[in-house]
Write an enzyme that holds these catalytic residues in place. Structure first.
Site, PDB file in Angstrom:
ATOM      1  CE  LYS A 276      -3.772   5.699   4.717  1.00  0.00           C
ATOM      2  NZ  LYS A 276      -2.818   4.959   3.890  1.00  0.00           N
ATOM      3  NE  ARG A 350       7.974   4.990   5.632  1.00  0.00           N
ATOM      4  CZ  ARG A 350       8.024   4.637   4.346  1.00  0.00           C
ATOM      5  NH1 ARG A 350       9.057   5.012   3.603  1.00  0.00           N
ATOM      6  NH2 ARG A 350       7.074   3.913   3.797  1.00  0.00           N
TER       7      ARG A 350
END
Length: 503
Positions: A276, A350
């Site tokens: 990120k 996920r």
């Protein structure tokens, strides 16, 4: 470096329901907009029209004014038109005002009044009381870093309700439990990640279960995860020196309707190799807000005692960068055998939730699965920062989620879930397939929808809802009962949703 474990949960003001006021206790009253005369009007000689005009009292929701000098009425709080959610806003604003006065008095060396009574109008009903109590308890929330002293705050708020205490006490009690669940979820998410690793979060879940009646807590370590084939959790946690955990919380009797709650427990998210940007990465300590909501909800459900069975699953991992981190292009085998082609290591939520969903289907066979996660930045773009997204396998499931949220003051919006059956958006449905594995981690298409389609592959066709709370899980400023930082969003909805299945 690890610091000491914070004393969770944060203390919230106690709220009592009483039929009479105490003479020596400072008094607050409520007023509505349009006709800002406080109701019930038992002190009209002290709150004169001249005073109301002098302070420009409007009665709008969230307005708080100190009472006239020399009056028994110390505070006047506005509830707008009197809708229940406006009472929640009023309660939060009043607690903030009380805490600010206490802080000022304490620093000035004056005696601080930390108990107050609030006189309610005769037409206050259970819904009004419930929202008011949530606001009163949560409005003054403030996370305290471990080792720092608790700031002076209001301790007790007595609600003076005349002769209706019996019918209002139950609503006040339930609301107090819901508020405490929200506060606990905030505490867990606000805790800095030098303290909060997967083992810490698992310990907090166990400690929470220890004070909750009838909750069984089981924590599995990385050795068990490897033996059982939890490839998603192990892949995500493989880049950290602090190994993953898998938390299972169970409450309720067998034979009752069974709801499984799955919460994302990423205790810090660097993005892994797909790292990120530095700007905003500090907020990733709250990337386990879904897991926090599940832990808090199970405790609250056990306290309220609906005739349901609930299981909370929280896969806990830290997504870090190292030589052992998982990579784009890897193929990961999940619990149950289904494989995933990794395309972006920053889509780690996920990956861990896929394992937990597959475990729920195979081991628990529930009547409903609900997963909750700060999953996609796309959801913030779609719905902003105050509304959660719902992907539901059935209309009835979404209707329950929405109704639960409405009852507790949390807003949800249904998002499309394309299928293979020729419905709108089915051009995305096949995109989840991979050429080298069963599914692709990040299929092409809208980010939030693509994530939901991936997770659906692991739900076994059971009734299911996916709650993406990437937007409302964090706040950059105070509003209503929300305080800046982690918001605890979804905890109250989960409690109400599970309770709606009570026999």
């Amino acid at each position: 470096m690890h610091t000491s474990v914070p004393a969770l949960p944060t203390a919230l003001p106690e709220v009592e329901v009483s039929t009479t006021a105490r003479r020596a206790t400072p008094l607050a009253v409520l007023c509505r907009s349009g006709d800002p005369t406080p109701a019930p009007v038992t002190r009209e000689t002290e709150l004169t029209g001249e005073w109301m005009r002098a302070v420009a009292l409007t009665g709008k929701a969230g307005e708080v004014q100190p009472g006239p000098v020399g009056s028994a009425v110390r505070w006047v709080a506005g509830v707008g038109e009197g809708e229940p959610d406006q009472w929640r806003t009023a309660g939060a604003a009043l607690t903030r005002a009380l805490n600010a006065r206490i802080d000022t008095d304490t620093h000035a060396g004056r005696a601080a009044e930390r108990t107050i009574q609030l006189e309610l109008p005769a037409d206050a009903g259970p819904d009004h009381i419930a929202d008011l109590v949530v606001g009163l308890r949560l409005g003054g929330y403030g996370y305290v870093v471990s080792g720092e002293p608790e700031p002076p705050r209001v301790r007790t708020i007595r609600l003076v309700v005349g002769d209706k205490a019996g019918e209002l006490e139950a609503a006040a009690h339930r609301a107090a439990v819901l508020a405490q669940a929200t506060a606990l979820a905030r505490d867990l998410a606000n805790t800095p990640s030098n303290v909060k690793d997967p083992a810490w979060l698992a310990r907090m879940a166990t400690r929470t279960a220890g004070r909750a009646p009838g909750v069984d807590a089981t924590v599995r370590d990385h050795h068990w995860l490897a033996e059982q084939g939890f490839g998603g959790v192990l892949a995500v946690g493989g880049g950290s020196t602090r190994p993953p955990r898998f938390v299972e919380l169970a409450w309720g009797r067998r034979g009752a309707p069974h709801v499984v709650l799955v919460g994302k427990g990423i205790t810090f998210d660097t993005g892994g190799i797909s790292i990120k940007p530095a700007d905003g990465m500090h907020l990733m300590r709250t990337d386990m807000s879904g897991g926090a909501a599940v832990i808090a909800a199970v405790e609250a459900i056990s306290q309220l005692g609906p005739d349901v069975r609930v299981t909370g699953l929280v896969p806990c991992a830290e997504n870090h960068v190292s030589g052992s981190a998982y990579r784009p292009g890897d193929v990961v085998r999940h619990y149950g055998g289904r494989t995933t082609e990794v395309t972006n290591t920053d889509a780690e939520g996920r990956m861990v939730m896929a394992d937990a969903l597959a475990y729920a289907v195979e081991r628990l066979a529930p009547d409903l699965i609900v997963d909750v996660a700060t999953l996609t930045g796309a959801m913030k773009v779609s719905l902003g920062l105050r509304t959660g997204g719902v992907f539901a396998s059935e209309d009835a499931v979404f209707d329950r989620v929405r109704a639960a949220g409405e009852r507790v003051g949390e807003r949800w919006w249904r998002m499309p879930l394309p299928s293979d059956a020729g419905t709108v958006g089915d051009e995305f449905a096949e995109a989840v397939r991979s050429e080298i594995a069963d599914v692709r981690q990040c299929p092409p298409g809208p980010g939030g929808i693509a994530a939901a389609m991936f997770l659906r592959e692991f739900t076994g066709g059971l009734p299911w809802a996916h709650l993406d709370i990437a937007g409302p899980a964090r706040a950059d400023r105070n509003y209503d009962e929300v305080t800046a930082g982690a918001t605890g969003f979804a905890a109250r909805t989960l409690v109400e949703l599970v309770s709606s299945y009570s026999l």
